[in-house]
Design an enzyme around this catalytic site. Structure first.
Site, PDB file in Angstrom:
ATOM      1  N   GLU B 136      -1.541   3.403  -5.045  1.00  0.00           N
ATOM      2  CA  GLU B 136      -0.555   2.772  -5.919  1.00  0.00           C
ATOM      3  C   GLU B 136       0.400   3.861  -6.387  1.00  0.00           C
ATOM      4  O   GLU B 136       0.116   5.049  -6.225  1.00  0.00           O
ATOM      5  CB  GLU B 136      -1.266   2.132  -7.121  1.00  0.00           C
ATOM      6  CG  GLU B 136      -2.226   1.026  -6.678  1.00  0.00           C
ATOM      7  CD  GLU B 136      -2.972   0.378  -7.838  1.00  0.00           C
ATOM      8  OE1 GLU B 136      -2.716   0.763  -9.004  1.00  0.00           O
ATOM      9  OE2 GLU B 136      -3.800  -0.492  -7.566  1.00  0.00           O
ATOM     10  N   ALA B 139      -1.642   5.965  -8.598  1.00  0.00           N
ATOM     11  CA  ALA B 139      -2.940   6.504  -8.185  1.00  0.00           C
ATOM     12  C   ALA B 139      -3.038   6.684  -6.679  1.00  0.00           C
ATOM     13  O   ALA B 139      -2.966   5.709  -5.935  1.00  0.00           O
ATOM     14  CB  ALA B 139      -4.065   5.580  -8.659  1.00  0.00           C
ATOM     15  N   GLY B 140      -3.162   7.933  -6.251  1.00  0.00           N
ATOM     16  CA  GLY B 140      -3.360   8.234  -4.832  1.00  0.00           C
ATOM     17  C   GLY B 140      -4.711   8.904  -4.665  1.00  0.00           C
ATOM     18  O   GLY B 140      -5.716   8.253  -4.385  1.00  0.00           O
ATOM     19  N   ILE B 166       1.857   1.915   1.621  1.00  0.00           N
ATOM     20  CA  ILE B 166       0.887   1.305   2.521  1.00  0.00           C
ATOM     21  C   ILE B 166       1.397   1.357   3.968  1.00  0.00           C
ATOM     22  O   ILE B 166       2.286   0.603   4.368  1.00  0.00           O
ATOM     23  CB  ILE B 166       0.567  -0.155   2.104  1.00  0.00           C
ATOM     24  CG1 ILE B 166       0.125  -0.189   0.632  1.00  0.00           C
ATOM     25  CG2 ILE B 166      -0.505  -0.754   3.020  1.00  0.00           C
ATOM     26  CD1 ILE B 166      -1.022   0.754   0.260  1.00  0.00           C
ATOM     27  N   ILE B 351      11.514  30.547  16.001  1.00  0.00           N
ATOM     28  CA  ILE B 351      11.690  30.986  17.390  1.00  0.00           C
ATOM     29  C   ILE B 351      12.946  30.373  18.001  1.00  0.00           C
ATOM     30  O   ILE B 351      13.690  31.025  18.715  1.00  0.00           O
ATOM     31  CB  ILE B 351      10.431  30.644  18.221  1.00  0.00           C
ATOM     32  CG1 ILE B 351       9.277  31.563  17.804  1.00  0.00           C
ATOM     33  CG2 ILE B 351      10.698  30.763  19.715  1.00  0.00           C
ATOM     34  CD1 ILE B 351       7.927  31.209  18.392  1.00  0.00           C
ATOM     35  N   GLY B 353      15.521  29.533  16.313  1.00  0.00           N
ATOM     36  CA  GLY B 353      16.701  29.964  15.565  1.00  0.00           C
ATOM     37  C   GLY B 353      17.521  28.763  15.140  1.00  0.00           C
ATOM     38  O   GLY B 353      16.965  27.713  14.806  1.00  0.00           O
ATOM     39  N   GLY B 354      18.842  28.910  15.212  1.00  0.00           N
ATOM     40  CA  GLY B 354      19.737  27.839  14.770  1.00  0.00           C
ATOM     41  C   GLY B 354      19.455  26.521  15.479  1.00  0.00           C
ATOM     42  O   GLY B 354      19.514  25.448  14.873  1.00  0.00           O
ATOM     43  N   GLU B 377      -5.116  10.572   3.620  1.00  0.00           N
ATOM     44  CA  GLU B 377      -6.545  10.631   3.975  1.00  0.00           C
ATOM     45  C   GLU B 377      -7.279  11.716   3.193  1.00  0.00           C
ATOM     46  O   GLU B 377      -8.166  12.379   3.714  1.00  0.00           O
ATOM     47  CB  GLU B 377      -6.721  10.897   5.477  1.00  0.00           C
ATOM     48  CG  GLU B 377      -6.194   9.804   6.364  1.00  0.00           C
ATOM     49  CD  GLU B 377      -7.093   8.600   6.371  1.00  0.00           C
ATOM     50  OE1 GLU B 377      -6.626   7.575   5.858  1.00  0.00           O
ATOM     51  OE2 GLU B 377      -8.211   8.691   6.843  1.00  0.00           O
TER      52      GLU B 377
END
Lengths: 255, 401
Positions: B136, B139-140, B166, B351, B353-354, B377
């Site tokens: 919710e 609440a996780g 969900i 690795i 780069g741009g 989970e």
């Protein structure tokens, strides 16, 4: 309709290593796999079975290792398999293999159709279907891209280089298929797990009454062949590049 | 003893030939059916229905479900293999399939025979889809803190409240929903008084709310769910009344390995892409793989990848052996593999780069996709609590939870 398919366990060509200077092929540690197009032959057999009933049997010549590929065929839906155990299929030429297979086919009580791939992904001689047809004196359709059974007749479209030919033969017959004939099914986990319970009959050459096999030719050397790519990069505007690409392709005789 | 295990044999992992065959076929399926659609999925945030249908027909929704309930009869190892190979191509698909697992597992563990036949079978066969609704907005990780309530009136349950985040809720036919059925008695036992229910999509008063946009896993959607006096019969209760917390926790213990394997798949894809690029990309007149800093990255990537792989399959193997220690191994695997995958995803961008931050290169996606694996989970912070609690329980018999 009882169908036999030929199934070969080959070196995975994607994992072969070639020594760069001499071109020697290193087979050590290269895993085996089912010859790619054999899955098309199996798929064709399974589709015919769906329409006409019967059993599909896979026939393999190879080492004990071949069981791995046989299980793949069984997972796809092949009903049972026969393995003729030899040390390595690479030591036999197509004629010798043809002799073994012809003998083995006598062991299979009754069959109506033998399906195989146009070639195996290792040696790719494409000789076997013809050899078998001549030895067994049966009609042959090579390079089939479609198959239809009507009663005791089999009609196939042959995929040739510049044309397609439709032919009809009487069963029993031998057919080699091209990869365009179908897209092989991917078995579910359930089918994979069930395959380990299916029957694999194992024969030796002695069981077939073949202790000595005459080799007509011997492989002296196997080497890899490198091909340098031209790596042409066309820069500039799209319009100009397209024109230059077409020119280059024409110059190379590719279009 | 090889602390915290009894012997070095406890670290053994054994695969069967069927596992390798399944891996190759999952790989082929994903390359054939899903890979060509990945750009579309990313751009449209949608996995085409025909792809989802093919995935369902292939039995992937029921890999570890017993055959008698329409499943494939596979083990945790097979499930991990599926998650890894699928995540290499499309991690979102793992989440979509995983949502079904989170529905199926509590029913297999605590459901009645009728519930298994009626709800597990069609999902495992791929005829229906399902989802799991615990989280919710408020609440996780704190599962016991959920606000959704269910009240028993004349033998039927009346559910009211809201759920959030969900996964797969947009396409699910069936849901398991956790609700508070009796008030908290004392702070130490707030986990008591929760109960799990099955709710069908078209039940009166149940509405699928808005889609919540997220950074990664494009194609897998999370939605809000609204329950306005949703009435379900007592037959839809999963497990004993008031024991829903336990049902939910045991479900997550199972799902953890799948998420670890999902992260492993992302890490593997990132590594392969990095290695390829390092061999091809030239700077300072040499392939960048000849630069020592790049080699250090690649070597570290492989170290983490190999470590993650061993942890994931070790946990799966222990689970298949039915050994309780799998819970410790699963938490180690989940926290490690997801964080390793994040590290690999980030270094892949370095690795490249741009080019690494350009969407078209399909490299920045690894990082966007991997973030949630550290959270759902059981967030990695929670995994660390589980690790120490399980360790003490396993070695000293002490329960500090």
């Amino acid at each position: 309709m009882n169908i036999v398919t030929l199934l070969k366990h080959v070196y995975d060509e994607n994992q072969l290593k070639i020594e760069p200077s001499k071109g020697d092929v290193d087979f050590a540690g290269v895993p085996g796999k089912i010859s790619t197009f054999d899955r098309n032959a199996i798929e064709a057999a399974l589709r015919l079975k769906q329409q006409h009933g019967g059993l599909v049997t896979a026939l393999t010549i190879g080492s004990e290792e071949s069981i791995k590929s046989i299980r793949e065929g069984l997972a796809m839906g092949v009903d049972k398999a026969i393995l003729i155990k030899i040390n390595s299929h690479l030591q036999f030429d197509a004629l010798a293999l043809g002799n073994i297979i012809a003998k083995a086919l006598e062991k299979i009580q009754a069959w109506d159709l033998l399906l195989c791939a146009e070639g195996s992904t290792d040696t790719y001689t494409s000789l076997l279907p013809g050899i078998l047809a001549s030895k067994l004196k049966l009609p042959l359709i090579t390079y089939a891209r479609s198959l239809k059974i009507d009663g005791k007749y089999l009609t196939g479209d042959r995929s040739l280089e510049r044309k397609a030919v439709t032919v009809q033969v009487e069963l029993p017959a031998i057919v080699s298929v091209v990869s365009e004939i179908n897209e092989p099914r991917i078995p579910t986990l359930l089918q994979i797990l069930a395959a380990s319970k299916k029957e694999v009959l194992v024969y030796t050459l002695e069981d077939l009454g073949l202790s000595q096999l005459e080799q007509k030719y011997k492989t002296i050397q196997l080497s890899g062949k490198g091909k340098e790519r031209k790596k042409i990069v066309l820069e500039g505007s799209l319009h100009d590049s397209v024109a230059r690409l077409v020119d280059a392709l024409v110059k190379e005789g590719l279009v | 003893m090889v602390f915290p295990f009894k012997s070095v044999l406890d670290y053994e992992i054994k695969f069967k030939p069927e596992h390798e065959m399944f891996r190759n076929f999952v790989k082929e399926f994903m390359e054939r059916e899903v890979a060509p659609k990945v750009s579309y999925i990313e751009e449209h945030n949608e996995i085409p229905k025909e792809v989802l249908d093919k995935v369902a027909q292939q039995g992937f929704q029921g890999i570890s479900v017993p055959q008698q309930y329409g499943g494939q009869g596979g083990d945790q190892m097979s499930l991990a293999i599926f998650s890894e190979e699928t995540a290499k191509i499309c991690p979102a698909l793992v989440t979509i399939i995983g949502a079904n697992g989170l529905f199926i597992v509590p029913l297999l563990l605590y459901g009645t025979e009728e519930q298994k036949i009626r709800y597990v079978t069609p999902v495992a066969k791929g005829e229906k889809r399902s989802a799991h609704a615990t989280s919710e907005a408020v609440a996780g990780s704190d599962v016991a803190g959920i606000q959704t309530k269910a009240e028993k009136i004349d033998g039927e349950w009346h559910i009211s409240g809201r759920k959030a985040f969900i996964s797969g809720g947009d396409i699910a036919d069936y849901f398991v929903v956790l609700a508070r059925t009796s008030p908290v008695q004392n702070k130490r036992e707030r986990w008591k008084g929760l109960t799990m229910f099955i709710v069908e999509r078209n039940t009166k008063g149940f509405t699928i709310g808005r889609h919540m946009e997220k950074m990664g896993l494009k194609g897998s959607h999370i939605v809000e769910l609204q329950f306005d006096d949703v009435v379900v019969p007592d037959e839809n209760r999963v497990g004993p009344e008031g024991e829903g917390f336990k049902v939910a926790m045991e479900t997550y213990d199972h799902g953890r390995i799948g998420v670890a394997a999902q992260a492993l798949g992302i890490a593997q894809a990132a590594f392969e892409k990095s290695l390829n690029y390092s061999l091809q990309r030239t700077t300072f007149e040499r392939p960048i793989i000849q630069h020592q800093m790049i080699d250090a990255y690649l070597a570290d990537m492989l170290m983490k990848l190999a470590s993650a792989r061993h942890l994931v399959y070790w946990a799966a193997y222990l689970a298949d052996l039915g050994r309780q220690e799998y819970m410790l191994a699963a938490s180690l695997a989940k926290a490690y593999a997801t964080e390793a995958a994040e590290w690999l995803a980030e270094k892949t961008i370095s690795i490249f780069g741009g080019a690494g931050v350009i969407v078209e290169t399909q490299v920045e996606r690894f990082l966007r996709d991997v973030e949630i694996t550290k959270i759902y989970e059981g967030a990695n912070e929670i995994q660390r609590l589980v690790i120490i609690r399980q360790l003490l329980k396993q070695t000293l018999g002490v329960d500090i939870s």
